[in-house]
Design a protein around this motif. Structure first.
Motif, PDB file in Angstrom:
ATOM      1  N   GLY A  22       0.804  -1.250   0.448  1.00 53.52           N
ATOM      2  CA  GLY A  22       0.097   0.086   0.279  1.00 53.52           C
ATOM      3  C   GLY A  22       0.995   1.369   0.092  1.00 53.52           C
ATOM      4  O   GLY A  22       0.129   2.030  -0.064  1.00 53.52           O
ATOM      5  N   HIS A 131      -9.960  -6.680   6.051  1.00 59.98           N
ATOM      6  CA  HIS A 131      -9.832  -5.560   5.551  1.00 59.98           C
ATOM      7  C   HIS A 131      -8.019  -4.849   5.033  1.00 59.98           C
ATOM      8  O   HIS A 131      -8.513  -2.805   5.701  1.00 59.98           O
ATOM      9  CB  HIS A 131     -10.486  -4.592   5.295  1.00 59.98           C
ATOM     10  CG  HIS A 131     -12.252  -5.164   4.099  1.00 59.98           C
ATOM     11  ND1 HIS A 131     -12.100  -5.036   3.542  1.00 59.98           N
ATOM     12  CD2 HIS A 131     -12.952  -6.122   4.918  1.00 59.98           C
ATOM     13  CE1 HIS A 131     -13.150  -5.978   2.994  1.00 59.98           C
ATOM     14  NE2 HIS A 131     -13.875  -6.448   3.830  1.00 59.98           N
ATOM     15  N   ASP A 133      -6.355  -3.825   3.163  1.00 56.50           N
ATOM     16  CA  ASP A 133      -6.327  -2.797   1.983  1.00 56.50           C
ATOM     17  C   ASP A 133      -6.566  -1.859   3.021  1.00 56.50           C
ATOM     18  O   ASP A 133      -6.095  -0.574   2.320  1.00 56.50           O
ATOM     19  CB  ASP A 133      -6.714  -3.423   0.916  1.00 56.50           C
ATOM     20  CG  ASP A 133      -8.253  -4.229   0.965  1.00 56.50           C
ATOM     21  OD1 ASP A 133      -8.441  -4.570   2.080  1.00 56.50           O
ATOM     22  OD2 ASP A 133      -8.511  -3.278  -0.035  1.00 56.50           O
ATOM     23  N   THR A 134      -7.703  -1.513   3.468  1.00 52.49           N
ATOM     24  CA  THR A 134      -8.272  -0.204   4.341  1.00 52.49           C
ATOM     25  C   THR A 134      -7.287   0.307   4.853  1.00 52.49           C
ATOM     26  O   THR A 134      -7.442   1.635   5.085  1.00 52.49           O
ATOM     27  CB  THR A 134      -9.832  -0.970   5.270  1.00 52.49           C
ATOM     28  OG1 THR A 134     -10.486  -1.111   3.990  1.00 52.49           O
ATOM     29  CG2 THR A 134      -9.850   0.574   4.979  1.00 52.49           C
ATOM     30  N   ALA A 136      -4.132  -0.113   4.754  1.00 55.72           N
ATOM     31  CA  ALA A 136      -2.991   0.469   4.524  1.00 55.72           C
ATOM     32  C   ALA A 136      -2.692   1.451   3.659  1.00 55.72           C
ATOM     33  O   ALA A 136      -2.177   2.739   3.728  1.00 55.72           O
ATOM     34  CB  ALA A 136      -2.705  -0.890   3.629  1.00 55.72           C
ATOM     35  N   ARG A 137      -4.636   1.985   3.559  1.00 51.81           N
ATOM     36  CA  ARG A 137      -4.982   3.395   2.750  1.00 51.81           C
ATOM     37  C   ARG A 137      -4.771   4.241   3.511  1.00 51.81           C
ATOM     38  O   ARG A 137      -4.693   5.353   3.209  1.00 51.81           O
ATOM     39  CB  ARG A 137      -6.188   2.928   2.065  1.00 51.81           C
ATOM     40  CG  ARG A 137      -6.722   3.896   1.026  1.00 51.81           C
ATOM     41  CD  ARG A 137      -7.434   3.679   0.198  1.00 51.81           C
ATOM     42  NE  ARG A 137      -7.688   4.662  -1.237  1.00 51.81           N
ATOM     43  CZ  ARG A 137      -9.152   4.606  -1.840  1.00 51.81           C
ATOM     44  NH1 ARG A 137     -10.192   3.918  -2.176  1.00 51.81           N
ATOM     45  NH2 ARG A 137      -9.532   5.756  -2.588  1.00 51.81           N
ATOM     46  N   VAL A 138      -5.468   3.976   4.634  1.00 47.38           N
ATOM     47  CA  VAL A 138      -5.161   4.928   6.255  1.00 47.38           C
ATOM     48  C   VAL A 138      -3.962   5.688   5.878  1.00 47.38           C
ATOM     49  O   VAL A 138      -4.117   6.717   6.386  1.00 47.38           O
ATOM     50  CB  VAL A 138      -6.234   4.129   6.895  1.00 47.38           C
ATOM     51  CG1 VAL A 138      -5.812   5.812   8.544  1.00 47.38           C
ATOM     52  CG2 VAL A 138      -7.693   3.942   6.877  1.00 47.38           C
ATOM     53  N   ARG A 140      -1.780   5.032   4.327  1.00 46.21           N
ATOM     54  CA  ARG A 140      -0.923   6.437   3.051  1.00 46.21           C
ATOM     55  C   ARG A 140      -1.751   7.511   3.142  1.00 46.21           C
ATOM     56  O   ARG A 140      -0.380   8.454   2.866  1.00 46.21           O
ATOM     57  CB  ARG A 140      -1.479   5.997   1.435  1.00 46.21           C
ATOM     58  CG  ARG A 140      -0.672   6.226   0.522  1.00 46.21           C
ATOM     59  CD  ARG A 140      -1.005   4.957  -0.550  1.00 46.21           C
ATOM     60  NE  ARG A 140      -0.100   6.393  -1.723  1.00 46.21           N
ATOM     61  CZ  ARG A 140       1.152   5.977  -2.364  1.00 46.21           C
ATOM     62  NH1 ARG A 140       2.320   4.232  -1.959  1.00 46.21           N
ATOM     63  NH2 ARG A 140       2.505   6.289  -3.490  1.00 46.21           N
ATOM     64  N   MET A 141      -2.993   7.773   3.667  1.00 48.51           N
ATOM     65  CA  MET A 141      -4.020   9.049   3.297  1.00 48.51           C
ATOM     66  C   MET A 141      -2.371  10.186   4.274  1.00 48.51           C
ATOM     67  O   MET A 141      -2.342  11.150   4.031  1.00 48.51           O
ATOM     68  CB  MET A 141      -4.945   8.913   3.792  1.00 48.51           C
ATOM     69  CG  MET A 141      -6.058  10.242   3.908  1.00 48.51           C
ATOM     70  SD  MET A 141      -7.434   9.569   3.945  1.00 48.51           S
ATOM     71  CE  MET A 141      -8.234  11.733   3.530  1.00 48.51           C
ATOM     72  N   GLU A 144       0.167  11.173   3.352  1.00 42.92           N
ATOM     73  CA  GLU A 144       0.573  11.570   1.662  1.00 42.92           C
ATOM     74  C   GLU A 144       0.229  13.336   2.556  1.00 42.92           C
ATOM     75  O   GLU A 144      -0.125  14.050   1.075  1.00 42.92           O
ATOM     76  CB  GLU A 144      -0.101  11.296   0.530  1.00 42.92           C
ATOM     77  CG  GLU A 144       0.675  10.031   0.304  1.00 42.92           C
ATOM     78  CD  GLU A 144      -0.428   9.375  -0.887  1.00 42.92           C
ATOM     79  OE1 GLU A 144       0.435   9.230  -1.824  1.00 42.92           O
ATOM     80  OE2 GLU A 144      -1.200   9.695  -0.975  1.00 42.92           O
ATOM     81  N   TRP A 166     -13.122   0.450   1.895  1.00 37.26           N
ATOM     82  CA  TRP A 166     -13.055   1.573   2.116  1.00 37.26           C
ATOM     83  C   TRP A 166     -13.866   3.004   2.159  1.00 37.26           C
ATOM     84  O   TRP A 166     -14.001   2.965   3.219  1.00 37.26           O
ATOM     85  CB  TRP A 166     -11.564   2.370   0.693  1.00 37.26           C
ATOM     86  CG  TRP A 166     -11.799   3.440   1.358  1.00 37.26           C
ATOM     87  CD1 TRP A 166     -11.761   4.482   0.425  1.00 37.26           C
ATOM     88  CD2 TRP A 166     -10.401   4.277   1.745  1.00 37.26           C
ATOM     89  NE1 TRP A 166     -11.372   5.916   0.763  1.00 37.26           N
ATOM     90  CE2 TRP A 166     -10.569   5.801   1.879  1.00 37.26           C
ATOM     91  CE3 TRP A 166      -9.793   4.043   2.745  1.00 37.26           C
ATOM     92  CZ2 TRP A 166      -9.939   6.579   2.396  1.00 37.26           C
ATOM     93  CZ3 TRP A 166      -9.172   5.036   3.625  1.00 37.26           C
ATOM     94  CH2 TRP A 166      -8.992   6.924   3.243  1.00 37.26           C
ATOM     95  N   GLU A 167     -14.870   1.792   1.161  1.00 33.79           N
ATOM     96  CA  GLU A 167     -16.110   2.771   1.101  1.00 33.79           C
ATOM     97  C   GLU A 167     -17.432   2.761   2.268  1.00 33.79           C
ATOM     98  O   GLU A 167     -18.093   3.449   2.627  1.00 33.79           O
ATOM     99  CB  GLU A 167     -16.596   2.511  -0.529  1.00 33.79           C
ATOM    100  CG  GLU A 167     -16.365   2.396  -1.442  1.00 33.79           C
ATOM    101  CD  GLU A 167     -14.840   1.509  -1.550  1.00 33.79           C
ATOM    102  OE1 GLU A 167     -15.318   0.642  -0.896  1.00 33.79           O
ATOM    103  OE2 GLU A 167     -13.834   1.729  -2.336  1.00 33.79           O
TER     104      GLU A 167
END
Length: 256
Positions: A22, A131, A133-134, A136-138, A140-141, A144, A166-167
């Motif tokens: 991620g 999940h 991936d959720t 990991a996306r957190v 990264r956010m 960034e 994520w949604e």
């Protein structure tokens, strides 16, 4: 950006792999993690033997020690180039409230903080859907963000992510640590050689789990963001404790 990734579930943990995948492209990533599960290791540091570091085909490195060992070695010896921050996780279960006292995930982050690096501990409040991936996306956010947030000295950010796509995340909540009820009793068992053994009982449910706590935020579908300060001094008790000690000292003088 140069980022050190670690965890307490081991170098082959799906959460660590998901975190690495991620964050690809965000910067220079290095992974140093325990060679096996060290959940509950807290901030243990191995001082009674040398440590072995192995490099895997994936490029990940493993250490036959604790999460704290991994971050300490990575920052203080394995790499010539310094790191900009440490991210520990993605833990396979929650690190809410009292959990952080025992957590190797949080310990890896705090070791990074002790060594002068901004650090994040991230956990998936798993209900079996995994999940990662959720989560990991957190992360990264957070990394960034065009407006980086600085917590201050000896502090880390403890992040707990609901186990949903994520949604379905409700958003983010800034929280304080709750606390758990008393843990369940130790579970006795008999080993194949007839000796009695014990499993540590399961953690208690959220005792202090109302609005404002990390427990409550996650239960409502929010990502919990808790700033954790490593100073464990009970500052509110200093005045009353000084008064009590003064009375002790006075009684010592009377006895003389």
């Amino acid at each position: 950006m140069r980022i050190l990734l670690s965890n307490d579930d081991g170098v082959h943990s799906p959460g660590l792999i998901a975190l690495y995948e991620g964050l690809k492209g965000l910067g220079d990533l290095e992974v140093v993690a325990p060679d096996r599960d060290h959940s509950g290791a807290s901030n243990a540091l191995t001082l009674n033997r040398p440590l072995t570091v192995e490099q895997h085909l994936s490029g990940f490195r493993s250490v036959d020690g604790t999460p704290t060992d991994c971050v300490h070695l990575a920052v203080n010896g394995l790499f010539r180039e310094p790191f900009d921050r440490v991210v520990s996780g993605i833990n396979t279960h929650a690190n809410l409230g009292d959990d952080i006292i025992y957590s190797g995930t949080v310990a890896a982050a705090t070791e990074g903080r002790h060594l002068g690096l901004p650090a994040i501990a991230v956990s998936l409040v798993s209900d079996g859907r995994n999940h990662y991936d959720t989560a990991a996306r957190v992360v990264r956010m957070l990394l960034e963000s065009p407006r980086p947030f600085v917590l201050g000295p000896r502090s880390i950010l403890n992040v707990n992510v609901p186990d949903v796509p994520w949604e379905e995340l409700a958003g983010f909540r800034v929280t304080r640590l709750g606390d758990r009820e008393r843990a369940e009793g130790a579970v006795p068992m008999t080993c194949p050689r007839g000796k009695e053994r014990y499993w540590i009982g399961a953690a208690g449910k959220g005792g202090d789990a109302g609005p404002g706590t990390d427990f409550h935020a996650v239960s409502q579908g929010y990502v919990s963001l808790t700033p954790v300060h490593i100073d464990m001094t009970r500052h509110e008790a200093l005045v009353s404790l000084r008064s009590w000690v003064d009375s002790l000292q006075a009684s010592m003088g009377d006895g003389a």
